[in-house]
Design a protein around this motif. Structure first.
Motif, PDB file in Angstrom:
ATOM      1  N   GLU A 162     -14.317   7.118   2.815  1.00 46.01           N
ATOM      2  CA  GLU A 162     -14.193   7.667   1.455  1.00 46.01           C
ATOM      3  C   GLU A 162     -12.864   7.276   0.818  1.00 46.01           C
ATOM      4  N   ARG A 163     -11.809   7.304   1.635  1.00 44.96           N
ATOM      5  CA  ARG A 163     -10.457   7.003   1.151  1.00 44.96           C
ATOM      6  C   ARG A 163      -9.559   6.844   2.374  1.00 44.96           C
ATOM      7  N   TYR A 164      -8.302   6.531   2.117  1.00 44.28           N
ATOM      8  CA  TYR A 164      -7.297   6.469   3.183  1.00 44.28           C
ATOM      9  C   TYR A 164      -6.204   7.484   2.871  1.00 44.28           C
ATOM     10  N   ASN A 165      -5.778   8.217   3.873  1.00 39.96           N
ATOM     11  CA  ASN A 165      -4.614   9.081   3.732  1.00 39.96           C
ATOM     12  C   ASN A 165      -3.387   8.291   4.159  1.00 39.96           C
ATOM     13  N   VAL A 166      -2.321   8.370   3.356  1.00 38.30           N
ATOM     14  CA  VAL A 166      -1.082   7.660   3.631  1.00 38.30           C
ATOM     15  C   VAL A 166      -0.082   8.637   4.243  1.00 38.30           C
ATOM     16  N   PHE A 167       0.623   8.169   5.278  1.00 36.16           N
ATOM     17  CA  PHE A 167       1.605   8.983   5.995  1.00 36.16           C
ATOM     18  C   PHE A 167       2.950   8.265   6.023  1.00 36.16           C
ATOM     19  N   HIS A 168       4.008   9.059   5.961  1.00 35.15           N
ATOM     20  CA  HIS A 168       5.366   8.569   6.190  1.00 35.15           C
ATOM     21  C   HIS A 168       5.705   8.885   7.639  1.00 35.15           C
ATOM     22  N   ALA A 169       6.491   8.025   8.269  1.00 39.24           N
ATOM     23  CA  ALA A 169       6.942   8.275   9.638  1.00 39.24           C
ATOM     24  C   ALA A 169       8.355   7.737   9.812  1.00 39.24           C
TER      25      ALA A 169
END
Length: 178
Positions: free
Chosen positions: A142-149
């Motif tokens: 459906e979509r992509y979730n973006v994460f910071h690390a």
């Protein structure tokens, strides 16, 4: 046949602002309840002995034998629940790319006796980003979730820099990729 590093489905894309994001296109570590960190540890062991260049600084970062244990058994990892635990587990698939696109080198002196031997010359942190697919009821993305690390790097007695852990994983609420 088990999936190996060579069958990773990972790429690097640019967001609308020109910033790099590591796209991890397969959810390798999944489950309704919790992450099987032993499976993640076994997977990360495949990287031990490898080294990667951080493009922004030309720093060479090595993958040492301590990474699998620290990545899967650190206090930070043990504090993770739900989506952030699964994000960290699946981020392991993109370790080479996460290091390559890392930015914002920040130095911190070693302040604990615990790490006097393995981080004699202190610590570095770099910022990196990755995206994971979100699947709908029909098993389509459906979509992509973006994460910071934050990539935590130790500067060891031998003068080399080693990836120690990936910490401070936070979902970027303003940036889902469609």
């Amino acid at each position: 046949m088990p999936e190996t590093q060579s069958t990773r489905n990972v790429s690097v894309i640019q967001d609308v602002n020109g910033n790099s994001i590591v796209m991890i296109n397969d959810i390798r570590f999944k489950g309704k309840r919790s992450v099987n960190w032993d499976e993640v540890k076994t997977y990360i062991e495949e990287f031990v002995g490898d080294n990667y260049i951080i493009a922004d600084t030309s720093d060479m970062v090595y993958i040492g034998s301590d990474l699998p244990d620290e990545y899967t058994g650190s206090e930070y990892t043990e504090s993770l629940r739900g989506a952030n635990a699964k994000a960290k587990a699946n981020a392991s698939q993109g370790i080479p790319e996460l290091l390559h696109i890392a930015k914002g080198k920040y130095f911190r002196e070693n302040k604990t006796n615990k790490h006097i031997r393995n981080a004699k010359f202190g610590w570095y942190r770099y910022d990196s980003r990755f995206a994971l697919p979100v699947y709908g009821d029909n098993n389509e993305v459906e979509r992509y979730n973006v994460f910071h690390a934050s990539m935590l790097i130790r500067h060891a007695n031998d003068g080399k820099m080693y990836l120690y852990d990936i910490i401070d994983i936070k979902k970027e609420t303003s940036n889902p990729l469609g």
